[in-house]
Design an enzyme around this catalytic site. Structure first.
Site, mmCIF file in Angstrom:
data_model
loop_
_atom_site.group_PDB
_atom_site.id
_atom_site.type_symbol
_atom_site.label_atom_id
_atom_site.label_comp_id
_atom_site.label_asym_id
_atom_site.label_seq_id
_atom_site.Cartn_x
_atom_site.Cartn_y
_atom_site.Cartn_z
ATOM 1 N N CYS A 42 -2.016 8.360 11.384
ATOM 2 C CA CYS A 42 -1.498 7.173 12.056
ATOM 3 C C CYS A 42 -1.218 6.108 11.007
ATOM 4 O O CYS A 42 -2.018 5.910 10.087
ATOM 5 C CB CYS A 42 -2.514 6.666 13.075
ATOM 6 S SG CYS A 42 -1.969 5.216 13.994
ATOM 7 N N HIS A 99 0.210 10.702 21.419
ATOM 8 C CA HIS A 99 -0.449 9.839 20.440
ATOM 9 C C HIS A 99 -0.193 8.370 20.781
ATOM 10 O O HIS A 99 -1.110 7.553 20.802
ATOM 11 C CB HIS A 99 0.072 10.175 19.036
ATOM 12 C CG HIS A 99 -0.500 9.329 17.955
ATOM 13 N ND1 HIS A 99 -1.513 9.763 17.133
ATOM 14 C CD2 HIS A 99 -0.215 8.065 17.557
ATOM 15 C CE1 HIS A 99 -1.823 8.796 16.278
ATOM 16 N NE2 HIS A 99 -1.041 7.750 16.510
ATOM 17 N N GLU A 100 1.065 8.044 21.078
ATOM 18 C CA GLU A 100 1.413 6.658 21.390
ATOM 19 C C GLU A 100 0.829 6.224 22.737
ATOM 20 O O GLU A 100 0.408 5.071 22.896
ATOM 21 C CB GLU A 100 2.933 6.462 21.358
ATOM 22 C CG GLU A 100 3.608 6.864 20.062
ATOM 23 C CD GLU A 100 2.925 6.374 18.790
ATOM 24 O OE1 GLU A 100 2.259 5.326 18.815
ATOM 25 O OE2 GLU A 100 3.056 7.049 17.754
ATOM 26 N N HIS A 117 -2.583 5.065 22.167
ATOM 27 C CA HIS A 117 -2.588 3.692 21.638
ATOM 28 C C HIS A 117 -2.592 2.672 22.778
ATOM 29 O O HIS A 117 -3.296 1.672 22.725
ATOM 30 C CB HIS A 117 -1.370 3.438 20.742
ATOM 31 C CG HIS A 117 -1.611 3.724 19.300
ATOM 32 N ND1 HIS A 117 -2.464 2.984 18.517
ATOM 33 C CD2 HIS A 117 -1.079 4.664 18.486
ATOM 34 C CE1 HIS A 117 -2.438 3.444 17.292
ATOM 35 N NE2 HIS A 117 -1.611 4.489 17.243
#
Length: 136
Positions: free
Chosen positions: A85, A126-127, A130
């Site tokens: 990241c 992954h986002e 977040h």
């Protein structure tokens, strides 16, 4: 506008708030910032540029896609992998799905739904993490 990359773990661990139509400009900042980091990054969430809104951008081959208020609708075929990241150093193990369905609003605030597979699906997951304040 290219924004600095947020590396404050406490900030990154805070869940993001829903985006509204007035937040569409943040999508352009994500585009500009992703382009500036294209050698090391294939996706970003708005909190990575210091904005706690539910907005992500994903590099999809020849284009980038900005998603407002994305939601993981379904995930199939879980697998273990490692990810890095831009906001963190090193790589970490994580679990992802090979195929996902995601719903979101586009920059014209039209509802969309996509089925994604492989690396693109991994980037989106992954986002999405977040946005929930989940750091790999």
């Amino acid at each position: 506008m290219i924004r600095p990359i947020m590396k404050d773990i406490f900030f990154l661990q805070q869940p993001s708030e829903p985006a509204t139509k007035v937040d569409v400009a943040i999508g352009q900042d994500l585009q500009d910032t992703l382009l500036a980091h294209r050698d090391a990054c294939v996706g970003m969430a708005a909190n990575m540029i210091g904005v706690r809104k539910r907005i992500i951008i994903v590099h999809m081959g020849f284009t980038n896609l900005v998603m407002y208020n994305p939601v993981l609708v379904a995930g199939r075929q879980p697998y273990q992998t490692e990810e890095g990241c831009l906001s963190l150093e090193g790589v970490r193990p994580t679990k992802r799905f090979e195929e996902i369905e995601v719903s979101f609003f586009d920059q014209d605030w039209q509802a969309k739904r996509l089925t994604l597979t492989g690396f693109t699906a991994q980037i989106v997951q992954h986002e999405l993490d977040h946005l929930e304040g989940i750091i790999i």
